[in-house]
Write a protein that holds these residues in place. Structure first.
Motif, PDB file in Angstrom:
ATOM      1  N   ALA A  15       0.832  -1.211   0.000  1.00 24.43           N
ATOM      2  CA  ALA A  15       0.000   0.000   0.000  1.00 24.43           C
ATOM      3  C   ALA A  15       0.863   1.257   0.000  1.00 24.43           C
ATOM      4  O   ALA A  15       0.589   2.216  -0.743  1.00 24.43           O
ATOM      5  CB  ALA A  15      -0.909  -0.002   1.221  1.00 24.43           C
ATOM      6  N   SER A  16       1.950   1.224   0.792  1.00 23.80           N
ATOM      7  CA  SER A  16       2.807   2.415   0.845  1.00 23.80           C
ATOM      8  C   SER A  16       3.540   2.605  -0.486  1.00 23.80           C
ATOM      9  O   SER A  16       3.755   3.719  -0.939  1.00 23.80           O
ATOM     10  CB  SER A  16       3.796   2.341   2.005  1.00 23.80           C
ATOM     11  OG  SER A  16       4.834   1.460   1.687  1.00 23.80           O
ATOM     12  N   PHE A  17       3.897   1.461  -1.138  1.00 21.81           N
ATOM     13  CA  PHE A  17       4.553   1.543  -2.447  1.00 21.81           C
ATOM     14  C   PHE A  17       3.609   2.180  -3.470  1.00 21.81           C
ATOM     15  O   PHE A  17       4.005   3.067  -4.241  1.00 21.81           O
ATOM     16  CB  PHE A  17       4.960   0.123  -2.903  1.00 21.81           C
ATOM     17  CG  PHE A  17       5.501   0.072  -4.304  1.00 21.81           C
ATOM     18  CD1 PHE A  17       6.771   0.570  -4.599  1.00 21.81           C
ATOM     19  CD2 PHE A  17       4.746  -0.470  -5.337  1.00 21.81           C
ATOM     20  CE1 PHE A  17       7.264   0.528  -5.891  1.00 21.81           C
ATOM     21  CE2 PHE A  17       5.235  -0.508  -6.633  1.00 21.81           C
ATOM     22  CZ  PHE A  17       6.500  -0.012  -6.908  1.00 21.81           C
ATOM     23  N   VAL A  18       2.334   1.720  -3.429  1.00 19.01           N
ATOM     24  CA  VAL A  18       1.342   2.263  -4.372  1.00 19.01           C
ATOM     25  C   VAL A  18       1.153   3.749  -4.126  1.00 19.01           C
ATOM     26  O   VAL A  18       1.053   4.543  -5.061  1.00 19.01           O
ATOM     27  CB  VAL A  18      -0.003   1.497  -4.241  1.00 19.01           C
ATOM     28  CG1 VAL A  18      -1.118   2.200  -5.030  1.00 19.01           C
ATOM     29  CG2 VAL A  18       0.150   0.066  -4.730  1.00 19.01           C
ATOM     30  N   ARG A  19       1.139   4.123  -2.821  1.00 23.56           N
ATOM     31  CA  ARG A  19       0.946   5.540  -2.492  1.00 23.56           C
ATOM     32  C   ARG A  19       2.098   6.399  -3.008  1.00 23.56           C
ATOM     33  O   ARG A  19       1.935   7.544  -3.379  1.00 23.56           O
ATOM     34  CB  ARG A  19       0.793   5.734  -0.981  1.00 23.56           C
ATOM     35  CG  ARG A  19      -0.676   5.639  -0.524  1.00 23.56           C
ATOM     36  CD  ARG A  19      -0.828   6.276   0.842  1.00 23.56           C
ATOM     37  NE  ARG A  19      -0.027   5.619   1.858  1.00 23.56           N
ATOM     38  CZ  ARG A  19      -0.429   4.545   2.543  1.00 23.56           C
ATOM     39  NH1 ARG A  19      -1.615   4.022   2.312  1.00 23.56           N
ATOM     40  NH2 ARG A  19       0.359   3.989   3.442  1.00 23.56           N
ATOM     41  N   SER A  22       3.815   8.187  -8.247  1.00 15.11           N
ATOM     42  CA  SER A  22       3.179   9.454  -8.611  1.00 15.11           C
ATOM     43  C   SER A  22       2.452   9.308  -9.942  1.00 15.11           C
ATOM     44  O   SER A  22       2.664   8.348 -10.692  1.00 15.11           O
ATOM     45  CB  SER A  22       4.227  10.552  -8.724  1.00 15.11           C
ATOM     46  OG  SER A  22       5.053  10.299  -9.835  1.00 15.11           O
ATOM     47  N   LEU A  23       1.587  10.275 -10.222  1.00 11.12           N
ATOM     48  CA  LEU A  23       0.829  10.290 -11.468  1.00 11.12           C
ATOM     49  C   LEU A  23       1.772  10.357 -12.663  1.00 11.12           C
ATOM     50  O   LEU A  23       1.549   9.742 -13.705  1.00 11.12           O
ATOM     51  CB  LEU A  23      -0.096  11.516 -11.445  1.00 11.12           C
ATOM     52  CG  LEU A  23      -1.253  11.530 -12.416  1.00 11.12           C
ATOM     53  CD1 LEU A  23      -2.167  10.349 -12.197  1.00 11.12           C
ATOM     54  CD2 LEU A  23      -2.021  12.830 -12.275  1.00 11.12           C
ATOM     55  N   VAL A  24       2.873  11.116 -12.487  1.00  8.73           N
ATOM     56  CA  VAL A  24       3.848  11.260 -13.570  1.00  8.73           C
ATOM     57  C   VAL A  24       4.460   9.907 -13.905  1.00  8.73           C
ATOM     58  O   VAL A  24       4.625   9.548 -15.083  1.00  8.73           O
ATOM     59  CB  VAL A  24       4.956  12.266 -13.175  1.00  8.73           C
ATOM     60  CG1 VAL A  24       6.093  12.251 -14.174  1.00  8.73           C
ATOM     61  CG2 VAL A  24       4.376  13.670 -13.082  1.00  8.73           C
ATOM     62  N   GLN A  25       4.771   9.130 -12.853  1.00  8.50           N
ATOM     63  CA  GLN A  25       5.372   7.809 -13.095  1.00  8.50           C
ATOM     64  C   GLN A  25       4.393   6.892 -13.822  1.00  8.50           C
ATOM     65  O   GLN A  25       4.772   6.185 -14.757  1.00  8.50           O
ATOM     66  CB  GLN A  25       5.816   7.187 -11.769  1.00  8.50           C
ATOM     67  CG  GLN A  25       7.076   7.847 -11.226  1.00  8.50           C
ATOM     68  CD  GLN A  25       7.313   7.541  -9.776  1.00  8.50           C
ATOM     69  OE1 GLN A  25       6.369   7.327  -9.008  1.00  8.50           O
ATOM     70  NE2 GLN A  25       8.576   7.536  -9.368  1.00  8.50           N
ATOM     71  N   ILE A  26       3.138   6.948 -13.403  1.00  5.81           N
ATOM     72  CA  ILE A  26       2.122   6.113 -14.070  1.00  5.81           C
ATOM     73  C   ILE A  26       2.010   6.519 -15.541  1.00  5.81           C
ATOM     74  O   ILE A  26       2.005   5.675 -16.441  1.00  5.81           O
ATOM     75  CB  ILE A  26       0.745   6.256 -13.372  1.00  5.81           C
ATOM     76  CG1 ILE A  26       0.822   5.707 -11.946  1.00  5.81           C
ATOM     77  CG2 ILE A  26      -0.345   5.518 -14.151  1.00  5.81           C
ATOM     78  CD1 ILE A  26      -0.369   6.061 -11.085  1.00  5.81           C
ATOM     79  N   ASN A 320      -0.059  16.368 -11.029  1.00  5.62           N
ATOM     80  CA  ASN A 320       0.925  15.816 -10.088  1.00  5.62           C
ATOM     81  C   ASN A 320       1.378  16.892  -9.097  1.00  5.62           C
ATOM     82  O   ASN A 320       1.450  16.652  -7.888  1.00  5.62           O
ATOM     83  CB  ASN A 320       2.103  15.287 -10.878  1.00  5.62           C
ATOM     84  CG  ASN A 320       3.050  14.489 -10.018  1.00  5.62           C
ATOM     85  OD1 ASN A 320       2.632  13.497  -9.436  1.00  5.62           O
ATOM     86  ND2 ASN A 320       4.285  14.925  -9.910  1.00  5.62           N
ATOM     87  N   ASP A 321       1.669  18.098  -9.628  1.00  2.39           N
ATOM     88  CA  ASP A 321       2.116  19.190  -8.754  1.00  2.39           C
ATOM     89  C   ASP A 321       1.022  19.562  -7.754  1.00  2.39           C
ATOM     90  O   ASP A 321       1.284  19.816  -6.593  1.00  2.39           O
ATOM     91  CB  ASP A 321       2.484  20.427  -9.590  1.00  2.39           C
ATOM     92  CG  ASP A 321       3.807  20.236 -10.311  1.00  2.39           C
ATOM     93  OD1 ASP A 321       4.476  19.218 -10.021  1.00  2.39           O
ATOM     94  OD2 ASP A 321       4.159  21.069 -11.165  1.00  2.39           O
TER      95      ASP A 321
END
Lengths: 325, 341
Positions: A15-19, A22-26, A320-321
């Protein structure tokens, strides 16, 4: 036989990894996946010759984009006259290359520094709008070049002068412009990270008011960023003229550079990003271009896809920002 | 005495803030007159003035499109793309029915502008960056339509649009004048117009007092795209051609006209009347160059210089810089230098 059962600890770490993603990485992973899939379904795309082609077409675009990145990092968006400068300085290079390639390159770099340094002064000292100044500078350069060349749009390489042809040769299957791109990235990164002026470019771009309060001469830093941009664009002009051996028409460098910068992840508001990122952005632009050519799409379709990509990147970075803040 | 004259002249400017813009039209018309007279043609001949006003007809609405986004404190680079796209759609769709072509072109571009404006408003984005993406998308669409859709310009339209009315006007220039008048009245005499100006000057305060800023931003980008596409339609119908890539020339005209028109780059200041004056003055400049058959080196240099001058004139720190120069010891008297020391 050992059965592994999920524990509370492991589910928490997932869960912490998913959190942390970031949107940019996705978005970056999604874009990369689309590019790879389209590459895979394109005949003979994943071959050595294709990748050599991608590298070879990215060299000059990347150098122009790296130049513009100095402006973007300092919080001054971008220029709309990069293509004109490449054309005009390319013409000038072909006119004076008979003096020898190195003196000619030096003169062109100096001209690039002056053209952009003056724009930097107007933007940094007077607070003039960078986009409008760049459009005006573009028309002025075009007018002066037309006057000097007698409105002759086709400047050809001087006959019998071969001393500069090493600039268009390949070394290890890779064009000189690509090796030059790596050199420009290394020198540029050293300037940005190891010199006071370079670090101040980041600070001015990140927060102009804070930089001013900290005693940084914002006007001087703006001019330095523009001069660096001018030198890079002028260098790209010499490479372009040497490679094509003529200076006929403006390329699409202005918008290719903007797309490369933003796809690379440099913040358009300044202060965040790097030249290496821009280089990768330019490689993505060349990858996309090569793939679309091989799939039979024409230039307008490529421009359309670049526009969509740019649109998406800008929106994702903004989201993201906002998420972070 | 000098100060009295200064006060009086300042008073005139205060009472009539558009005076500099009107003066720009007069100066450019005088230039146009001198150039055409020097060429040996009659400056006041209908054909010469009408030719100049055709530039106003072709690019005037484009200037208004860019101007309204700038008054709101935004900057729409994609207008250049919608200008080309509007013309392209109109020529391709309207080869048999020009009205249908114009309506389809404006509708498509408005929808695009509204979508773009919605994203800018919703996510509070930097419009300059996002509209570069918009510009590339519209330019790409333009190229795709040009290749995939058959159809050429209707040869009957150019004579109709440029038909002589009252010696110097044409249906096109009168239509553009009419749109400027409507825009000017809407901005000055309606509450929506006043709210629009308030949002341009003080975005945060406008949000704080509950004005629907997002809605206004969205609609403004829609309007901007509609006006730019209409400008493109007029351009394409006048020349019976469609542009795949208009280059930066229309943009240069529009930005220069808007800045001459007194629109502030930080938003909140400016009016369609000023933009119309800016566009008119440039039209006379373009007309003068056309009449005298000026070479591209001269016209490009003059256009670039003019934009540079108005950009410097509207730069926020110009006064401060001039003040710092005036305060330099070499510009002060010995007495003042002694006092400073």
């Amino acid at each position: 036989m050992t059965v592994i059962t999920p524990t509370a600890e492991s589910s928490t770490s997932i869960a912490s990894f998913v959190r942390k993603i970031s949107l940019v990485q996705i978005a970056a992973v999604a874009v990369a996946a689309v590019l790879i899939i389209f590459g895979a379904i394109t005949n003979n795309f994943f071959s050595l010759s294709t990748f050599q082609g991608i590298l070879n077409t990215s060299g000059i675009i990347a150098i122009v984009a790296i130049g513009v990145t100095f402006m973007t990092l300092s919080g001054n968006l971008f220029t709309l006259s990069a293509s004109v400068t490449v054309l005009v300085l390319g013409q000038a290079f072909l006119e004076i290359v008979h003096f020898g390639p190195f003196p000619a390159i030096l003169i062109i770099l100096l001209l690039g520094a002056i053209i952009f340094g003056l724009q930097g002064w107007l933007v940094g000292r007077l607070g003039a709008n960078v986009i409008i100044i760049s459009v005006a500078a573009g028309f002025l350069q075009q007018g002066v070049a037309e006057y000097l060349s007698g409105s002759n749009p086709s400047i050809l390489a001087p006959a019998g002068v071969t001393s500069y042809l090493w600039m268009r040769n390949t070394y290890g299957g890779i064009l000189f412009s690509v090796w030059a791109m790596f050199g420009v990235v290394i020198l540029g990164e050293l300037f940005l990270r190891r010199t006071v002026a370079g670090r101040q470019i980041y600070l001015v771009g990140e927060n102009r008011a804070a930089a001013r309060t900290a005693g940084i001469n914002v006007k001087r830093i703006t001019i330095i960023a523009f001069v660096a941009a001018g030198i890079c664009i002028a260098f790209a002009a010499t490479l372009e003229a040497a490679y094509t051996q003529n200076a006929y028409s403006q390329g699409s460098y202005t918008f290719d550079a903007i797309v490369a910068i933003l796809i690379g992840g440099t913040s358009v508001l300044g202060g965040k990003g790097s030249l290496i990122r821009t280089m990768f952005g330019a490689l993505v632009v060349s990858y996309l271009s090569q793939m679309m050519v091989m799939r039979g799409y024409n230039t307008p379709t490529r421009v359309f896809v670049e526009g969509l990509l740019l649109f998406g990147v800008v929106v994702v970075m903004q989201l993201n920002d906002r998420g972070r803040s | 005495m000098g100060s009295v004259v200064g006060k009086n002249s300042l008073g005139v400017v205060r009472r009539w803030p558009e005076l500099p813009q009107v003066a720009a039209v007069v100066v450019m018309f005088a230039f146009f007159w001198i150039m055409t007279a020097a060429k040996g043609t009659t400056p006041f001949s209908g054909a010469n003035v009408a030719n100049s006003l055709n530039y106003f007809g072709e690019y005037g609405l484009f200037a208004l499109a860019l101007g309204i986004t700038m008054i709101l404190g935004e900057f729409d680079i994609s207008t250049l793309g919608t200008f080309a796209l509007g013309g392209m759609i109109a020529v391709k769709v309207g080869s048999t029915n020009p009205w249908l072509g114009a309506v389809v072109a404006v509708a498509c571009c408005s929808a695009f502008g509204l979508g773009q404006g919605y994203i800018i408003a919703k996510f509070r984005m930097n419009s300059m960056t996002l509209t570069v993406g918009g510009y590339l998308i519209t330019l790409g669409l333009c190229g795709a339509i040009n290749k995939n859709v058959q159809g050429n310009g209707n040869a009957n339209i150019p004579p109709f649009l440029q038909k002589e009315i009252l010696t110097i006007f044409s249906p096109m220039s009168l239509f553009v004048f009419a749109i400027f008048i409507v825009a000017g009245v809407a901005l000055k005499y309606t509450s929506m117009g006043r709210k629009f100006l308030a949002m341009g000057g003080a975005r945060k305060s406008s949000r704080a007092i509950g004005l629907p800023v997002n809605r206004y931003v969205t609609v403004t980008f829609g309007l901007s795209a509609a006006l730019a596409s209409l400008s493109g339609v007029l351009y394409s119908y006048t020349t019976a051609t469609s542009l795949v890539d208009p280059g930066l020339t229309p943009f240069l005209f529009a930005v220069t006209a808007v800045l001459i028109g007194g629109v502030s780059l930080s938003g909140g200041r400016g009016a369609p009347f000023g933009i119309a004056c800016g566009a008119l003055s440039l039209s006379f400049l373009y007309g003068a160059f056309q009449t005298t058959a000026a070479t591209p080196d001269i016209s490009d240099t003059v256009y670039g210089l003019l934009l540079l001058i108005v950009a410097i004139w509207s730069a926020p720190s110009l006064k401060e810089w001039l003040g710092s120069i005036a305060a330099h010891p070499i510009f002060r008297s010995d007495k003042e230098n002694k006092v400073a020391a």
